[in-house]
Design a protein around this motif. Structure first.
Motif, short mmCIF file in Angstrom:
data_model
loop_
_atom_site.label_atom_id
_atom_site.label_comp_id
_atom_site.label_asym_id
_atom_site.label_seq_id
_atom_site.Cartn_x
_atom_site.Cartn_y
_atom_site.Cartn_z
N THR A 218 -68.91 20.57 -31.90
CA THR A 218 -68.06 19.33 -32.07
C THR A 218 -68.34 18.39 -31.72
N ASP B 289 -59.85 14.11 -24.70
CA ASP B 289 -58.78 14.75 -24.31
C ASP B 289 -58.18 15.57 -25.38
N GLY B 290 -58.20 14.91 -27.22
CA GLY B 290 -57.89 15.80 -27.61
C GLY B 290 -58.35 17.05 -28.20
N MET B 291 -59.96 16.79 -28.12
CA MET B 291 -60.37 18.34 -27.70
C MET B 291 -60.16 19.25 -26.76
N GLN C 187 -57.63 19.48 -25.92
CA GLN C 187 -55.79 20.37 -25.90
C GLN C 187 -56.49 21.22 -26.99
N GLN C 188 -56.91 20.59 -27.91
CA GLN C 188 -57.43 21.81 -28.84
C GLN C 188 -57.37 23.10 -27.74
N ALA D 299 -59.69 9.86 -26.05
CA ALA D 299 -59.17 10.03 -26.99
C ALA D 299 -59.70 11.63 -27.07
N LEU D 300 -60.70 11.02 -27.76
CA LEU D 300 -61.56 12.57 -28.72
C LEU D 300 -61.84 13.51 -27.09
N LEU E 202 -57.80 24.38 -25.01
CA LEU E 202 -56.57 25.59 -24.64
C LEU E 202 -55.41 26.21 -24.74
#
Lengths: 192, 192
Positions: B177, B158-160, B162-163, B155-156, B165
């Motif tokens: 980070t 993917d989420g990062m 995306q942020q 999750a981390l 992008l």
DNA sequence: GTCTATATTAGGATAGAC
DNA sequence: GTCTATCCTAATATAGAC
């Protein structure tokens, strides 16, 4: 706003639902119109264009951006804080889904919601960073800096939400994992 | 496969690039054809349908699924491990973007890549869980269970991604980070 | 192997009747 | 306020010429 303000609201609600299921690009005016029992021309009476409809959804639905919870009530205890966000998502699966789907879709070039989400994330990250700093200074108990923690925490929420949307039959418990991972990221004791 | 196998490859590569920028739904056969200097009918000579093209991309591009790195070389040291994934993404921004965009897009109902990503995640989660268990037993140093850590770690990532992008001008350093958050999630010492 | 031509469907948007 | 009719554009796909 007379008795017919209701029609607009109906359309907005229907659009949000379709959006959650098919994304914005996958949602046609016809489909929205069908759901409220109009033709697409009827819908265009209330909103001059499809884009205008999305713009109004984004402008109004503050609760579409669930992280406002994290930034706004940053003085509460963090485990409670998190539980609230998880509960918020759990109670409004449609909203949570719309949020994730739209944010994800807006990664692509030229998406009409791109600027909205970029600014939203920037804003929420800044407010969370500030809240962390107020509470812990320049290092969290976990050792992360406030900015790192804000970025990581948001990433974790989004990433987990997406995994869940991808496969709702996942064996392990979503919210337990969320709480445990969050406790670790912040460096505060959890009950796992 | 004769000298003209090259054409197919060209088309696949062009399709992957467009996909990374506009998503699958936002990519037309015309746009792909333009990029390789054909008409869309020319493209359809090699692939019977747009869907068939995507299916072949998903079937062939193992490296589209960057997490295979995490699962396949799970015996290496984890900081190195992570650095490798980050470097992998950094060296192939197009691939990393295609991965994120397509995964995100596939959250919506009826998306042709939905089953692919659902199965992929399930597989990678299982392999990571197994790797964590082999290494640490039923609790990681951070206190997370292997399954929780696998879910949170993916999750981390993917989420990062995306942020990043969403806003490539983010002030703070993405890979620092990432490394710091990962160290915390696993509970191993980082250099932050 | 690649093209032109065409069929079909769908989407968004406008004009104007009622 | 909602509809019918229409226009325009664009998308996937097929048939068949070269």
């Amino acid at each position: 706003m007379g008795a017919d303000g209701g029609r607009r609201e109906e359309i907005l609600a229907a659009a949000l639902e379709m959006l959650a299921e098919q994304g914005w690009r996958g949602t046609s005016l016809n489909a929205i119109a069908d759901r409220v029992g109009l033709t697409r021309q009827g819908v265009l009476h209330y909103f001059p264009s499809k884009q205008a409809l999305l713009t109004e959804i984004l402008a109004r639905r503050q609760d579409l951006n669930r992280e406002h919870l994290l930034a706004d009530h940053a003085d509460k205890d963090w485990p409670d804080q998190l539980a609230e966000v998880v509960a918020h998502d759990h109670d409004r699966p449609g909203l949570a889904r719309a949020y994730s789907v739209l944010m994800a879709e807006s990664l692509t070039a030229g998406h009409p919601a791109h600027a909205h989400f970029r600014d939203h994330y920037s804003d929420v990250r800044a407010r969370m960073t500030e809240a962390f700093t107020r509470r812990w200074g320049d290092r969290l108990p976990s050792g992360l800096s406030p900015a790192q923690a804000a970025t990581a925490l948001l990433a974790l929420l989004d990433g987990m939400q997406q995994q869940w949307l991808l496969d709702q039959d996942q064996a392990d418990d979503h919210s337990d994992t969320m709480r445990a991972a969050l406790s670790v990221l912040l460096g505060i004791p959890g009950d796992h």
